[in-house]
Design a protein around this motif. Structure first.
Motif, short mmCIF file in Angstrom:
data_model
loop_
_atom_site.label_atom_id
_atom_site.label_comp_id
_atom_site.label_asym_id
_atom_site.label_seq_id
_atom_site.Cartn_x
_atom_site.Cartn_y
_atom_site.Cartn_z
N LEU A 189 62.12 -74.56 104.87
CA LEU A 189 61.28 -75.52 105.58
C LEU A 189 59.92 -74.87 105.83
CD1 LEU A 189 63.84 -76.99 108.14
CD2 LEU A 189 63.30 -77.77 105.84
N ALA A 190 58.97 -75.20 105.00
CA ALA A 190 57.70 -74.47 104.98
C ALA A 190 56.84 -74.70 106.21
CB ALA A 190 56.91 -74.85 103.73
N ASN A 191 56.94 -75.85 106.84
CA ASN A 191 56.03 -76.21 107.93
C ASN A 191 56.55 -75.85 109.32
OD1 ASN A 191 54.12 -77.30 106.14
ND2 ASN A 191 55.21 -79.25 106.07
N SER A 212 60.98 -71.36 107.51
CA SER A 212 62.30 -70.96 107.98
C SER A 212 63.36 -71.37 106.95
CB SER A 212 62.61 -71.64 109.33
OG SER A 212 63.92 -71.33 109.75
N PRO A 213 64.36 -70.51 106.71
CA PRO A 213 65.42 -70.82 105.73
C PRO A 213 66.57 -71.60 106.36
CG PRO A 213 65.71 -68.59 106.50
CD PRO A 213 64.50 -69.13 107.23
N TYR A 233 72.34 -73.67 107.60
CA TYR A 233 72.77 -74.81 108.40
C TYR A 233 73.17 -75.97 107.47
CZ TYR A 233 73.24 -77.12 112.88
OH TYR A 233 73.75 -77.70 114.01
N PRO A 234 74.40 -76.49 107.59
CA PRO A 234 74.87 -77.54 106.67
C PRO A 234 73.98 -78.78 106.71
CG PRO A 234 76.69 -76.64 107.94
CD PRO A 234 75.44 -76.09 108.56
N PRO A 235 73.72 -79.39 105.56
CA PRO A 235 72.75 -80.49 105.48
C PRO A 235 73.37 -81.88 105.51
CG PRO A 235 73.27 -79.76 103.28
CD PRO A 235 74.14 -78.95 104.21
N GLY A 236 74.71 -81.99 105.57
CA GLY A 236 75.35 -83.28 105.34
C GLY A 236 74.86 -84.42 106.20
N VAL A 237 74.84 -84.23 107.51
CA VAL A 237 74.45 -85.31 108.41
C VAL A 237 72.99 -85.69 108.20
CG1 VAL A 237 74.17 -85.95 110.84
CG2 VAL A 237 76.17 -84.65 110.11
N TYR A 238 72.16 -84.72 107.83
CA TYR A 238 70.74 -84.99 107.65
C TYR A 238 70.49 -85.83 106.40
CZ TYR A 238 70.44 -81.54 111.29
OH TYR A 238 70.60 -80.87 112.46
N LEU A 269 76.17 -64.82 101.33
CA LEU A 269 75.55 -63.70 100.60
C LEU A 269 74.16 -63.34 101.10
CD1 LEU A 269 76.66 -64.62 96.95
CD2 LEU A 269 77.72 -62.98 98.52
N GLU A 270 73.46 -64.30 101.73
CA GLU A 270 72.07 -64.06 102.13
C GLU A 270 71.91 -63.85 103.64
OE1 GLU A 270 69.44 -66.98 100.49
OE2 GLU A 270 70.42 -66.95 98.53
N LYS A 271 73.02 -63.72 104.36
CA LYS A 271 72.91 -63.58 105.82
C LYS A 271 72.22 -62.28 106.21
CE LYS A 271 77.49 -61.51 106.38
NZ LYS A 271 78.79 -61.58 107.07
N ASN A 272 72.28 -61.26 105.37
CA ASN A 272 71.62 -59.99 105.69
C ASN A 272 70.10 -60.06 105.56
OD1 ASN A 272 74.08 -58.69 106.21
ND2 ASN A 272 74.37 -58.19 104.05
N LEU A 273 69.59 -61.16 105.02
CA LEU A 273 68.14 -61.30 104.85
C LEU A 273 67.47 -61.90 106.08
CD1 LEU A 273 68.08 -62.65 101.16
CD2 LEU A 273 67.85 -60.28 101.97
N VAL A 274 68.26 -62.29 107.06
CA VAL A 274 67.69 -62.85 108.29
C VAL A 274 68.21 -62.05 109.48
CG1 VAL A 274 67.43 -65.17 107.35
CG2 VAL A 274 69.56 -64.53 108.46
N ASN A 275 67.68 -62.34 110.66
CA ASN A 275 67.99 -61.53 111.85
C ASN A 275 69.26 -62.01 112.54
OD1 ASN A 275 66.79 -63.93 112.55
ND2 ASN A 275 65.70 -63.10 114.32
#
Length: 249
Positions: free
Chosen positions: A6-8, A15-16, A21-26, A184-190
């Protein structure tokens, strides 16, 4: 088709969100928005839909077990259960509300999958839907679901049990486009920093001795879970005696 960045957000730093975060409901909300419904009405409709889904899901699960009248009462009790109401009116936890609504439907599909192979497809898609709705609920449900399935070893063959479990795992595979990057990418964020917010998850466990930062969470939610647990125990006793009397008749 599947946004991960989400670039803005965060003042333009991005923010990634949808990596984790699951997108289904959105997606459901986006379709309603495209139909011309404004944001406020879309959110209202989604909560209404989740509440109705909870009732329908519980009714379908209980219909073949307890009959129409008891299943209707169970559905009404499930729709108005304290935690579900809290999610809607206080926490506004939309994805979690949808996830809780799917729980009984998943158990119904599990029951059917033991003896009717065609229902295993539905079970797989139910797991996929839950995976794309709310990850913590998926974790808790899967732990309970394994125990639920194993209990049927007394009624069905081990082969039916294994195939049913495999059907659920196929559902996780369908949602792997979300689940694998999230793992797999959880280590790339805090992640470690977020674990310390408000004392971490240890201080937010129900009936834990630690003190919560949010007084409302400490007093109200703990009371709600306590009352709901007592209600479940009382209803279970009533159902046990009612079913026993019906069997004698």
């Amino acid at each position: 088709m599947y946004p991960r960045w989400l670039a803005n957000t965060n003042y333009g730093y991005g923010s990634p969100d949808f990596v984790f975060y699951p997108p289904g409901v959105y997606y459901i909300g986006s379709f309603l928005k495209l139909a011309g419904i404004d944001i406020q009405k879309t959110i209202t409709f989604l909560f209404l839909l989740a509440s109705l889904l909870a009732g329908f899901s519980c009714y379908v699960y209980g219909r073949n077990k307890w009959g129409k009248r008891v299943s209707l009462l169970a559905a009404l009790a499930y729709m108005t259960s304290p935690y579900l109401v809290l999610n809607i009116y206080q926490r506004a936890a939309l994805p979690e509300t949808f996830a809780v609504a799917l729980f009984p439907l998943g158990l119904f599909l599990t029951d059917q999958a033991f003896g009717k192979p065609k229902w295993r497809i539905g079970l797989a898609f139910c797991f996929a839907a839950l995976s794309l709705t709310h990850a913590p609920s998926l974790l808790l449900y899967t732990i309970f679901w394994f125990s639920y399935v194993i209990c049927f070893l007394l009624k069905y063959s081990w082969k039916a049990i294994v195939i049913t479990i495999a059907s659920g795992m196929v559902g996780l595979g369908i949602a792997s486009f979300y689940l694998l990057p999230a793992i797999l990418e959880k280590n790339l964020v805090n992640v470690n920093s977020m674990r310390e917010v408000s004392g971490g998850f240890q201080d937010n466990l129900i009936w834990s001795p630690g003190s919560w930062t949010n007084i409302f969470m400490r007093t109200t939610i703990t009371d709600i879970f306590t009352y709901q647990l007592l209600t479940i125990i009382v209803l279970t006793i009533i159902i046990f005696f009612a079913v026993g009397r019906n069997l004698k008749n």
